[in-house]
Design an enzyme around this catalytic site. Structure first.
Site, PDB file in Angstrom:
ATOM      1  N   ASP A  42       6.058   9.386  10.122  1.00  0.00           N
ATOM      2  CA  ASP A  42       5.164   8.432  10.417  1.00  0.00           C
ATOM      3  C   ASP A  42       3.873   9.487  11.276  1.00  0.00           C
ATOM      4  OD1 ASP A  42       3.848   6.175  10.706  1.00  0.00           O
ATOM      5  OD2 ASP A  42       5.089   5.513  12.189  1.00  0.00           O
ATOM      6  N   ARG A 101      -2.922   8.429  11.798  1.00  0.00           N
ATOM      7  CA  ARG A 101      -3.120   8.517  13.179  1.00  0.00           C
ATOM      8  C   ARG A 101      -3.859   9.902  13.422  1.00  0.00           C
ATOM      9  NH1 ARG A 101       1.495   5.803  16.149  1.00  0.00           N
ATOM     10  NH2 ARG A 101       2.177   5.662  14.093  1.00  0.00           N
ATOM     11  N   HIS A 108      -2.718  13.055   5.003  1.00  0.00           N
ATOM     12  CA  HIS A 108      -1.633  12.975   3.892  1.00  0.00           C
ATOM     13  C   HIS A 108      -1.072  14.519   3.524  1.00  0.00           C
ATOM     14  CE1 HIS A 108      -1.038   8.836   4.266  1.00  0.00           C
ATOM     15  NE2 HIS A 108      -2.211   8.469   3.677  1.00  0.00           N
ATOM     16  N   SER A 148       8.366   0.737  -0.193  1.00  0.00           N
ATOM     17  CA  SER A 148       7.743  -0.493  -0.980  1.00  0.00           C
ATOM     18  C   SER A 148       6.759  -1.430  -0.394  1.00  0.00           C
ATOM     19  CB  SER A 148       8.833  -1.631  -1.406  1.00  0.00           C
ATOM     20  OG  SER A 148       9.528  -1.920  -0.324  1.00  0.00           O
ATOM     21  N   ARG A 152      -1.171  -0.832   0.952  1.00  0.00           N
ATOM     22  CA  ARG A 152      -2.426  -0.171   1.205  1.00  0.00           C
ATOM     23  C   ARG A 152      -3.692  -0.268   0.235  1.00  0.00           C
ATOM     24  NH1 ARG A 152       0.388   4.911   4.419  1.00  0.00           N
ATOM     25  NH2 ARG A 152       1.463   3.931   6.028  1.00  0.00           N
ATOM     26  N   LEU A 159      21.161  22.457   0.252  1.00  0.00           N
ATOM     27  CA  LEU A 159      20.614  21.145   0.746  1.00  0.00           C
ATOM     28  C   LEU A 159      20.381  20.175  -0.271  1.00  0.00           C
ATOM     29  CD1 LEU A 159      19.236  19.995   3.246  1.00  0.00           C
ATOM     30  CD2 LEU A 159      17.143  20.857   2.830  1.00  0.00           C
TER      31      LEU A 159
END
Length: 253
Positions: A31, A35, A48, A77, A82, A142
């Protein structure tokens, strides 16, 4: 816990190895991209893009830390609400990441899997996801799971519908439905439950991420925006996890 201020260096932490050792499965709610960009006067798309760089660092750090399972909440979802431009930017970055990183993931022993409604992204993205999953299917260092167009409530509802259909068809007795059976109908059915869930940006909520699976997870909320997330922040969360005593509802502190 007391977290580091937004975008500030982390203070040194003492060694704090608890009796449980490190977590097997870490979930991460990424998150703060928007910002981060706004604070720098940059377009959202660059936020992004910086977030994708943080994904690359985090996957490497998780592998180096010996974490067996890492699940990243990349696109909920609800994110479809946006703007069309932002959704287009996000899906474009997803395709770029899949194509550019698949060789690195394969080389580093990372197996990639995607959960969520992948078909909503269109054929080009779906093909890129399938190709990346196939190319990394044999890796064991991983297990990287990316949650795309994912919502935990929808996941649980889908599992309930599948069980209800079996009951209606007469192939399953209602009394046979238990927690283990519902778990086997979730998208994460072959994964261990998360031991630790980390959320960046200072927000302190799950936002519809792994609601069923996180019943006994530990939570660490860090005041760092996702594009600034570094290996040191992962180490901070792991140290906090090791300080805790997990009782799974048995006994009290």
């Amino acid at each position: 816990m007391t977290a580091a201020p937004l975008n500030q260096p982390l203070a040194a932490l003492p060694d704090a190895a608890g009796p449980q050792g490190g977590p097997l499965h870490v979930g991460l709610i990424m998150d703060g991209n928007r910002r981060w960009a706004k604070a720098r006067g940059l377009p959202r798309a660059l936020g992004h893009k910086a977030g994708v760089d943080a994904v690359r660092r985090t996957v490497q750090a998780a592998a180096d830390a010996g974490i067996g399972w890492l699940t990243l909440f990349a696109f909920s979802s609800e994110n479809w609400q946006r703007s069309a431009d932002e959704v287009r930017d996000l899906t474009g970055l997803l395709r770029i990441y899949l194509r550019r990183e698949v060789n690195t993931l394969a080389k580093n022993g990372v197996r990639l899997r995607v959960i969520g409604e992948r078909d909503r992204f269109g054929s080009e993205t779906v093909s890129a996801i399938a190709a990346a999953e196939e190319a990394t299917a044999g890796n064991t260092r991983l297990n990287l799971t990316v949650a795309l167009s994912y919502g935990a409530r929808a996941e649980i509802a889908a599992a309930a519908r599948a069980l209800a259909a079996q009951v209606a068809a007469g192939t399953l007795a209602p009394g046979a439905v238990d927690e283990a059976m519902l778990t086997r109908h979730l998208a994460t059915r072959d994964m261990p439950d998360p031991d630790l869930i980390i959320r960046t940006s200072g927000e302190q909520r799950l936002s519809n991420f792994l609601l069923w699976q996180a019943a006994y997870a530990e939570f660490v909320f860090l005041d760092v925006l996702w594009p600034d997330f570094e290996a040191a922040h992962l180490d901070q969360a792991l140290a906090e996890y090791r300080r805790r005593v997990r009782r799974f509802g048995v006994g009290s502190g």
